[in-house]
Enzyme design. Structure first.
Site, PDB file in Angstrom:
ATOM      1  N   ASP A 143       5.181   2.194  -5.792  1.00  0.00           N
ATOM      2  CA  ASP A 143       3.722   2.294  -5.757  1.00  0.00           C
ATOM      3  C   ASP A 143       3.334   3.747  -5.485  1.00  0.00           C
ATOM      4  O   ASP A 143       4.151   4.540  -5.012  1.00  0.00           O
ATOM      5  CB  ASP A 143       3.195   1.358  -4.658  1.00  0.00           C
ATOM      6  N   ASP A 153      -0.495   5.170  -4.424  1.00  0.00           N
ATOM      7  CA  ASP A 153      -1.442   5.360  -3.323  1.00  0.00           C
ATOM      8  C   ASP A 153      -0.991   4.589  -2.087  1.00  0.00           C
ATOM      9  O   ASP A 153      -0.776   3.379  -2.134  1.00  0.00           O
ATOM     10  CB  ASP A 153      -2.836   4.871  -3.734  1.00  0.00           C
ATOM     11  N   ASP A 172       3.200  -0.546  -0.134  1.00  0.00           N
ATOM     12  CA  ASP A 172       2.602  -0.409   1.191  1.00  0.00           C
ATOM     13  C   ASP A 172       1.678  -1.558   1.568  1.00  0.00           C
ATOM     14  O   ASP A 172       1.055  -1.505   2.627  1.00  0.00           O
ATOM     15  CB  ASP A 172       1.804   0.903   1.272  1.00  0.00           C
TER      16      ASP A 172
END
Length: 231
Positions: free
Chosen positions: A14, A16, A184
Site C-alpha cells: 500500500d 498512503d 496500514d
C-alpha cells in the site's frame, strides 16, 4: 518477526499510510478545494485528525465525507453539482502539491530495498488515482522498486474489495497465497483476506481512528525494515 522467505514470491504494498505519510498533502489539497466552494465550505478549516479518520477509501469517498461533515444538516451536500465542482478543484490542487507536504516513513525505503534484494517482486496497490500515485512515488524516489502500480481507477472496485489485489497478482504472475499484502488499515486486511493473500500491517498509518491491533492480520510491524526473513 522471522518469516520464511521461501513462503513468498512477491509483495503488494500500500502507499498512503504505509510507505508515505501523505496526510499533509490531503489536508492542503482539501483546504484549497474548500476555499473554491461557497459557504459554509469556504470558511471551514481542515485538520489532520479529521482527515486521518476519513482517508483510505479513495479520493471520491474522502471528498464526499468531508463535504458531509462540513454541511452536517445536508442542506447542500446532496447537490451533484457541488460534488462535481469539489472533485474538479481537488484534482487541480492535489496535482499541484502532490508530495510537497508528505514524507516517506522511517524504515520504509530500507524495507523495500531489503525485500527487493531478497528477490521479492513488488507491486504498489493504492486507492489513490494511478497518475497521482506514480507522481508521488517518483517525487519520493520510490518508483524504482515497483514492477507495477495499480491505482484506484485501474479497477472497477477499490480496496477493501479484493479486485485490485487479484489484478496485482495477475500482473506479477503469482498466486495470492504466495503474495504478501503490506498495508496500514482494515481496508488492506479485508482485501487481502478476500483475495487469499497473507497480510502484514504496520502499526502507524491511517486506520480510520481505530487501533490496528484489533484488525485481523498475520503479523504487525513498527517499521518495514524491522522484518527478518528466515531461510
Amino acid at each position: 518477526m522471522p518469516w520464511p522467505l521461501r513462503q513468498f514470491d512477491a509483495a503488494i504494498v500500500d502507499l498512503d499510510g504505509t510507505l508515505v505519510d501523505t496526510l499533509g498533502d490531503f489536508v492542503e489539497a482539501l483546504q484549497r478545494m474548500l476555499r473554491d466552494l461557497p459557504k459554509p465550505f469556504a470558511d471551514f478549516t481542515v485538520t489532520h485528525p479529521l482527515v486521518e479518520r476519513m482517508v483510505g477509501k479513495g479520493s471520491e469517498n474522502l471528498i464526499k465525507s468531508l463535504l458531509a461533515h462540513v454541511d452536517a444538516a445536508q442542506t447542500a451536500t446532496n447537490s451533484v453539482a457541488l460534488y462535481e465542482q469539489a472533485w474538479a478543484r481537488y484534482q487541480v490542487h492535489y496535482q499541484a502539491i502532490n508530495g510537497d507536504f508528505s514524507a516517506v516513513y522511517p524504515g520504509a525505503r530500507e524495507g523495500l530495498q531489503q525485500w527487493q534484494a531478497a528477490g521479492l517482486r513488488l507491486v504498489c496497490v493504492t486507492n489513490k488515482p494511478t497518475a497521482f500515485a506514480n507522481t508521488l512515488l517518483r517525487h519520493k524516489g520510490l518508483d524504482g522498486f515497483f514492477l507495477h502500480v495499480v491505482g484506484g481507477d485501474a479497477v472497477a472496485r477499490k480496496k477493501p474489495d479484493p479486485m485490485p489485489l487479484l489484478l496485482a497478482c495477475t500482473l506479477l504472475g503469482t498466486v495470492p497465497a504466495r503474495t504478501l499484502m503490506v498495508g496500514d488499515s482494515s481496508n488492506d486486511a479485508q482485501a487481502a483476506r478476500a483475495a487469499g493473500c497473507p497480510v502484514l500491517l504496520v502499526s502507524y498509518g491511517y486506520n480510520h481512528g481505530e487501533p490496528i491491533a484489533a484488525v485481523d492480520a498475520d503479523a504487525y510491524t513498527d517499521t518495514l525494515n524491522a522484518l527478518h526473513w528466515a531461510d
